[in-house]
Enzyme design. Structure first.
Site, PDB file in Angstrom:
ATOM      1  N   SER A   8       0.816  -1.208   0.000  1.00 42.43           N
ATOM      2  CA  SER A   8       0.000   0.000   0.000  1.00 42.43           C
ATOM      3  C   SER A   8       0.849   1.256   0.000  1.00 42.43           C
ATOM      4  CB  SER A   8      -0.930   0.005   1.216  1.00 42.43           C
ATOM      5  OG  SER A   8      -0.164  -0.104   2.407  1.00 42.43           O
ATOM      6  N   ASN A  45      -2.744  -2.365  13.071  1.00 42.70           N
ATOM      7  CA  ASN A  45      -4.201  -2.205  13.043  1.00 42.70           C
ATOM      8  C   ASN A  45      -4.667  -0.953  13.780  1.00 42.70           C
ATOM      9  OD1 ASN A  45      -4.000  -4.611  11.747  1.00 42.70           O
ATOM     10  ND2 ASN A  45      -5.089  -5.835  13.279  1.00 42.70           N
ATOM     11  N   THR A  97     -39.231  26.288 -11.934  1.00 49.98           N
ATOM     12  CA  THR A  97     -39.537  24.942 -11.448  1.00 49.98           C
ATOM     13  C   THR A  97     -39.834  24.143 -12.691  1.00 49.98           C
ATOM     14  OG1 THR A  97     -41.905  25.394 -11.168  1.00 49.98           O
ATOM     15  CG2 THR A  97     -40.511  25.768  -9.258  1.00 49.98           C
ATOM     16  N   HIS A  98     -39.429  22.896 -12.693  1.00 54.53           N
ATOM     17  CA  HIS A  98     -39.568  22.052 -13.895  1.00 54.53           C
ATOM     18  C   HIS A  98     -38.854  22.696 -15.083  1.00 54.53           C
ATOM     19  CE1 HIS A  98     -43.037  19.904 -11.900  1.00 54.53           C
ATOM     20  NE2 HIS A  98     -43.159  21.075 -11.340  1.00 54.53           N
ATOM     21  N   SER A 128     -12.093  25.103 -28.117  1.00 57.30           N
ATOM     22  CA  SER A 128     -12.217  23.858 -28.845  1.00 57.30           C
ATOM     23  C   SER A 128     -11.028  23.699 -29.773  1.00 57.30           C
ATOM     24  CB  SER A 128     -13.507  23.888 -29.666  1.00 57.30           C
ATOM     25  OG  SER A 128     -13.436  22.972 -30.737  1.00 57.30           O
ATOM     26  N   LYS A 164     -15.677  28.586 -29.959  1.00 60.58           N
ATOM     27  CA  LYS A 164     -16.124  28.008 -28.692  1.00 60.58           C
ATOM     28  C   LYS A 164     -15.423  28.589 -27.478  1.00 60.58           C
ATOM     29  CE  LYS A 164     -19.016  25.200 -28.242  1.00 60.58           C
ATOM     30  NZ  LYS A 164     -18.734  23.815 -28.133  1.00 60.58           N
ATOM     31  N   ASN A 166     -15.934  27.324 -23.675  1.00 69.12           N
ATOM     32  CA  ASN A 166     -16.691  26.315 -22.953  1.00 69.12           C
ATOM     33  C   ASN A 166     -16.531  26.438 -21.446  1.00 69.12           C
ATOM     34  OD1 ASN A 166     -17.514  25.106 -25.384  1.00 69.12           O
ATOM     35  ND2 ASN A 166     -15.557  24.026 -25.518  1.00 69.12           N
ATOM     36  N   GLU A 181     -18.427  22.046 -15.965  1.00 67.94           N
ATOM     37  CA  GLU A 181     -18.763  20.694 -16.420  1.00 67.94           C
ATOM     38  C   GLU A 181     -17.975  19.647 -15.639  1.00 67.94           C
ATOM     39  OE1 GLU A 181     -19.174  20.516 -20.998  1.00 67.94           O
ATOM     40  OE2 GLU A 181     -18.035  22.336 -20.555  1.00 67.94           O
ATOM     41  N   TYR A 229     -10.296  -6.684  12.247  1.00 67.77           N
ATOM     42  CA  TYR A 229      -9.581  -6.196  11.076  1.00 67.77           C
ATOM     43  C   TYR A 229      -9.500  -7.280   9.998  1.00 67.77           C
ATOM     44  CZ  TYR A 229      -6.122  -4.218   7.980  1.00 67.77           C
ATOM     45  OH  TYR A 229      -5.499  -3.731   6.860  1.00 67.77           O
ATOM     46  N   GLN A 248      -7.818  -2.231   3.663  1.00 66.62           N
ATOM     47  CA  GLN A 248      -6.793  -1.428   2.995  1.00 66.62           C
ATOM     48  C   GLN A 248      -7.381  -0.640   1.834  1.00 66.62           C
ATOM     49  OE1 GLN A 248      -2.911  -3.280   2.420  1.00 66.62           O
ATOM     50  NE2 GLN A 248      -2.971  -2.672   0.274  1.00 66.62           N
ATOM     51  N   LYS A 271      -8.303   3.625   1.654  1.00 60.45           N
ATOM     52  CA  LYS A 271      -7.472   4.821   1.550  1.00 60.45           C
ATOM     53  C   LYS A 271      -7.628   5.584   0.240  1.00 60.45           C
ATOM     54  CE  LYS A 271      -4.438   2.966   4.757  1.00 60.45           C
ATOM     55  NZ  LYS A 271      -5.292   1.740   4.583  1.00 60.45           N
TER      56      LYS A 271
END
Lengths: 458, 458, 458, 458
Positions: free
Chosen positions: C23, C110, C155-156, C277, C283, C285, C290, C317, C322, C325
């Site tokens: 690890s 541990n 709304t909607h 772009s 463009k 963007n 996003e 344990y 592991q 993390k």
């Protein structure tokens, strides 16, 4: 009421446990499949000489009667009998006596339930495939209707390049075609018969499983009795296909919700498909589309739910597997509704051609001003830079590309000629995209042709 | 350092934005695929008359040189250039000058990146299919080795019925065979070429996309330029296949962890595959298996992550899609490790036949005492009840089925004869499960035979 | 290189296993926390009389030297040593000799790793709380700036009622305030010290755990050594807080992406925060937004990943843990970036007041035409119906509410008087929403006042 | 049947749309909360002078009558009326005439439904907190009962160190105590009143929202009308608390399933809590525990489902939010059942002391043989290595630690004396873990004492 397994038990089952562990409240959905299976099982027992002709006939008659009663709403499912299997069997014994107790010979609920589920999935999947095809056909018809409508395509939700609207519908048709493949795959996963595997290790009765499979319309047999009873991957495949298809519907919904906003104004939904507000009198809300988009949540949730159930589960059958049914039923039902809803919406849509056209001019045309130079030998990166400068020039002056004169153009590059001004018409620009799969009219006509042939619409 | 798109921009990109939006730190994994694609693209431009022979040659030479430098660790990727595509192109221009700027003619990063990803997936998937086959072969070999070992099968983690160990391995082989189908399906999803779709609407250059496909080994073309650039379902299919396969591995791990506990004692892992405790000197832990089981988490997480990204995303390309790469790379790498780890474990396993046999007697034999009666005409439910009573009788006296005398048996049913006592031998019982897919020795021999043929091991 | 546990092992660890189980490639992120912990542990051992003054000093000096080397990039982590703990300990022994071997007295990895993680979380959480506060302050400042801007609420995604823009920013501030509570809760979950729990059962050394807690700044002790080493809920709480906060950011991003489309045109992002772009010169963007929206995927995925790891895990344990993390590190890092990015965007936003105002009239005003009647005694349902009819009347004639004459109004209800025409001004209408929490100017001024006080901005 | 919003609509709603968008089939679960809310709303309208005393009285009487009818099963919910709100209001108008139409004055379904949901959550959460407390008390009682039972603790499912069984139960109690904090947090999230926020922007009626809050027992008000109607985080907090608590139950289930296997044999479940097999007469399956473990799937799925719904949703209310209810109802119901089931199981458990003790000796004792040396000055790493060698020595000879003689011990280190042999008794070893939170008897007595005080059991 006797439990089928009470022989070794010395205490009555606690009532809470009965309620907590019962599945009949939802697995009764499998009742017809369970009976269909039982009939095939009886025939197999008969063929193996385990039942006599007359016994088999009596049992089958009893089962068919029960089926009729269920179909006509006269059957009362009992929670104390745990599940649909024991309800049917219990009722059978009540009706035809001790002989009914022979039905469960050479069968366990472990192979039985997996068989029911597969029968169910196969039937439902075929149904969904039909709805999917219907939706694709609607998209093809829409494509024909909207071949001459031009609107901007969007990337990053910014206007990108003008396209013909047909091109857009065909894009979604491609996605729904892939969904068909996913559902066919799911169907195939369910097309292997578990019955005849017993509880886990196979059976000590001379059953002809190939015969059972033929009776029930399975193309294959499960080839290992442990896998047959412990595996629920065939359900995962359904839940996954539903989730991905639902995701496609959520994207299409998102677009249509945007398009039906006042700001975009590209489409109108008919009154009959909208609902209003309890407080704002002017509202006409695209609820169906919002719900379709929202239902992606439960389709994803159902998939993850069963994946979590299966994680780290030791072999073979564990009761955890009972948790497979509700997500399955819910996802199939949900997607069915979403496909029907989307189909209705698409059929009812009014297309506002003028608004689309108005939006498709302007800066969406800049790529072609760059490519014009490329086609006259300027390296792409340089041409792109020039067109970028034209954009900046226009923005500063708050002008649009359509306002450009040839002189202005030529002040950026001498290569621009009179014909460059043609590029300021969105339709012209759209029709320049002639590569296979592009948005030019000819190419779209070809694509629609292909689509119609594939969908059997020609 | 120039951005490829800076023409219209008046401010330098904020440094934070550069770091936040860059992808080169992870998409450099695609470098070789990107270059391979670029070479095919150059050839297509040449064929279309957009590049001249000499230009094409120079660009291809430059690209091949860059590829060599990357392979030999001499290439320095720059975050300011955003992504792998711009890093390669930028370097090309540095090396061969303005001509390099022609490489991006008739291509957008939108069709480019999808093409890279598909090339990557196709290669990695083939690799995984090989590892899967290797694992299945190991299972077949194990089946042969363990044909004569008998152990209890478990349902509900309670001993159910005795089986031959080969039966168990073959059950997992079936699951890994289904995984093969899922990966083949994922491969097929990636086998349609996006290149030639441009940013969204197709291209106004006369490219022969079929030629490009052939050059790059794609069997199909994406048939709609919007779908080609907006869709990431082909990645979902990979992530899903990885998740399900990981789930299978988690189940097998769980079983082997149980079996290597002191309580079960069915298997021993070799020292070289275990690790110890920093504090408990006696510990020999099945870490590899635990990690395989645990890694199911990330395989599921990666799938759900991309599904969430795609939910409700409007057409066509949005920058959100950049989030597709890390889950993809991680899932493929993770599953590769898990398959290798599991294969090592299975190859290194010691099987403790005696412990298995000892556990497989006892109450696991009761089903056959019931079926004995069924085969002599007692209705199944009645026979089951009798065997349940025998169980209760034994439990009360703290005896095991093996202790039963014929007299005791006959006190429950007169139908029991001398031969009923044979049913108290687990091997005999296992070999009674002769149905197709059952655990009887003959049936297993047949199954192993089939498996070897299918895996090309015969 | 010796493993710390190799005493009982007879084979070298397989190299694959070393790589697969290591690890250190990611848990080195915990190095400083690990060393800080070790120093506190040494002091506790000293206090308990297990180490002598001089020994403790030498070990601490060694650890501090190692810390310095890591900080200055001079430390080389070795995969063969598995994890950060063994890397530090191994290096310590190399530097100060056998005495270094006393560091691990009365400690297991541990309890050690859980302590590292909690120290890490506490520090990172405080940092995130600061970023969250910064974002909320930006929202409050924006509210002040945009008090006089009127736009439609939706709304909607349909225009609903006019609001002042400040109202919108304050809505998000409320959500980010709730996020603060979630992160504080997560912090508290991490504020209980595991160290002193040993591998699982506690320790047979007279350690004063309260002293250690004080040294390390923990407010509580874990009260049960099994729970201390087996539980990862404190990480779940962080991942959950990150996921919900990320979801809020995704919603805000979605709104701002919509608002920066040509169709809405409510805001402009500065060039320095956008990218272009590679193919479309015009463009600009909103990539940052996003990506923020897209990164919700990984935040959800990380949460689900760890939840899946923990499902059904036996006590105590297991190595599966592991896998906690990488999701933790990734979610914290991701959210940190998203908060910084969103803050930059909000600070850089240009607000296009005119477009907003233009959009906020029209049918958004209909609720008030209904309420006008209600306030004159008409039952709400009846008033709503009348206003609905006015809407239908206008739509048919392609007129807008602003075009209504008093006569027209009165043809629907005699109760309309001259003052009803005032309701056709969006600002007037907004300022009628005076209830606590409404969008009226006075109410917003009060809300901003409160917000400034709460954020310490007054 | 009139829709409440039909004024502007010219077509009847399509029947499919009615069925697809309706929520009354599930949100009727909120009926009592809806009515309670309506009564408080009427009082608020009265206080504001919008309703007259007599009007208010009539409406309230009507509502109370309806409540009674629902409670007594005499109310028929109609799908055409969409949801529970419109069903109640429609019925009210049917009963008391046009006056009923005044109920919806100054209210929208958007603030109404959020208020219903919060009332519901607050009540259900209190109920769950009670069940959680009950479970913790059972664990405390079990701890007292099992103070003198010694069994091995496990890490990596390998025996680690001997513990007293009480220690194990207390570990779980700690986790369920943390769950209490999560549910209290969820309760607090629901303790802010949305009502009075209208559809989105606040209200143009002089409502005293503080009065309403007091009437309904809310401690706070939602402070922003957009957030009040658009946010569903309070439901996420519930779903998250349920998911984590369910995960704890899945871990405890896994342990108990293992322990009730023939191999472990640590516990026995009473017959009344188990079910049998339809085919294997001897089976007694821990179905309740398996189902609890399996239901983690749906608890996770429900959380992820709503998280997906909310991702990227623009402000403010969108119909997608209707998808919040079924996961909420299902998670609360599911967890309630799981807590009850687990409590029954724990109360009914037989503990098999002898089997536990037998398993707790052997190599679990090795840590203490190492620590013996440490406590005599040997550096920990060296001592660990010696104990490792003893382990290897014993394994080779197929001996257990209990077989060690002093001479043998001394052949590994001269520091071992007579008293080292005491370490070969598991109870002695367990009682050496005296640190705060360890498994020594005295420490456990103290922990139980604290627990009883905290649970009010003293």
């Amino acid at each position: 009421m006797h439990k089928p397994w009470e022989g070794r038990f010395k205490e009555r089952t606690e009532e809470f446990v009965e309620r907590f562990t019962q599945s009949v409240s939802f697995d009764k959905e499998l009742a017809f499949y369970d009976i269909r299976q039982s009939i095939a099982h009886v025939k197999t027992l008969l063929k193996a000489g385990i039942l006599k002709e007359e016994e088999a006939k009596k049992i089958i008659d009893g089962l068919e009667e029960i089926e009729r009663d269920i179909r006509e709403g006269r059957f009362h499912f009992k929670v104390e009998l745990e599940d649909v299997h024991m309800n049917v069997e219990g009722e059978l014994i009540d009706r035809i006596g001790e002989l009914g107790g022979k039905l469960h010979t050479a069968r366990s609920r472990n192979d039985q339930v997996a068989t029911d589920e597969k029968l169910y999935i196969k039937e439902k999947t075929v149904n969904l495939l039909g709805l999917l095809k219907g939706l694709r056909k609607t998209l093809v018809l829409l494509s024909e209707r909207s071949l001459d409508l031009v609107l901007p395509s969007y990337t990053h939700l910014q206007r990108a390049q003008p396209i013909r609207l047909a091109h857009y519908w065909l894009a979604y048709r491609e996605m729904f075609l892939e969904d068909e493949r996913r559902f066919i795959r799911a169907y195939q996963s369910s097309d292997a018969l578990p019955l005849g595997s017993g509880a886990v290790a196979g059976l000590d009765f001379p059953l002809d499983r190939f015969y059972t499979a033929e009776e029930l319309g399975f193309r294959r047999l499960c080839r290992n009795s442990m896998q047959a009873t412990a595996d629920r991957d065939f359900i995962l495949d359904v839940l996954y296909a539903c989730a991905v298809c639902g995701m496609h519907l959520s994207r299409l919904s998102e677009d249509l919700i945007l398009w039906s906003s006042e700001e975009f104004g590209f489409v109108d939904l008919p009154d009959r498909l909208c609902t209003g507000s309890s407080i704002m009198p002017q509202k006409k809300n695209p609820d169906v589309l919002e719900l379709i988009r929202g239902k992606t949540g439960r389709l994803y949730g159902n998939l993850i739910a069963l994946m979590v159930v299966l994680k780290g589960l030791p072999m073979a059958y564990n009761r955890d597997l009972q948790e497979d049914k509700e997500p399955l039923f819910d996802s199939l039902r949900t997607l069915e509704g979403c496909l029907m809803g989307m189909n209705l919406v698409l059929e009812g849509l009014s297309l506002r051609a003028e608004n689309m056209l108005r939006a498709s001019g302007g800066f969406s045309l800049m790529t072609d001003l760059a490519n014009y130079l490329v086609q006259r030998g300027v390296p792409f990166r340089e041409a792109h830079r020039i067109a970028g400068s034209i954009t900046a020039y226009l923005l500063e002056r708050e002008k649009r590309p359509e306002d450009l004169t040839l002189d202005e153009l030529r002040s950026f590059s001498e290569l621009y000629e009179e014909d460059a001004l043609l590029l300021l018409d969105p339709k012209v620009v759209a029709d320049r995209r002639r590569t296979y799969g592009g948005t030019a009219k000819d190419e779209l006509l070809r694509s629609i042709e292909v689509a119609k042939r594939e969908e059997g619409m020609a």
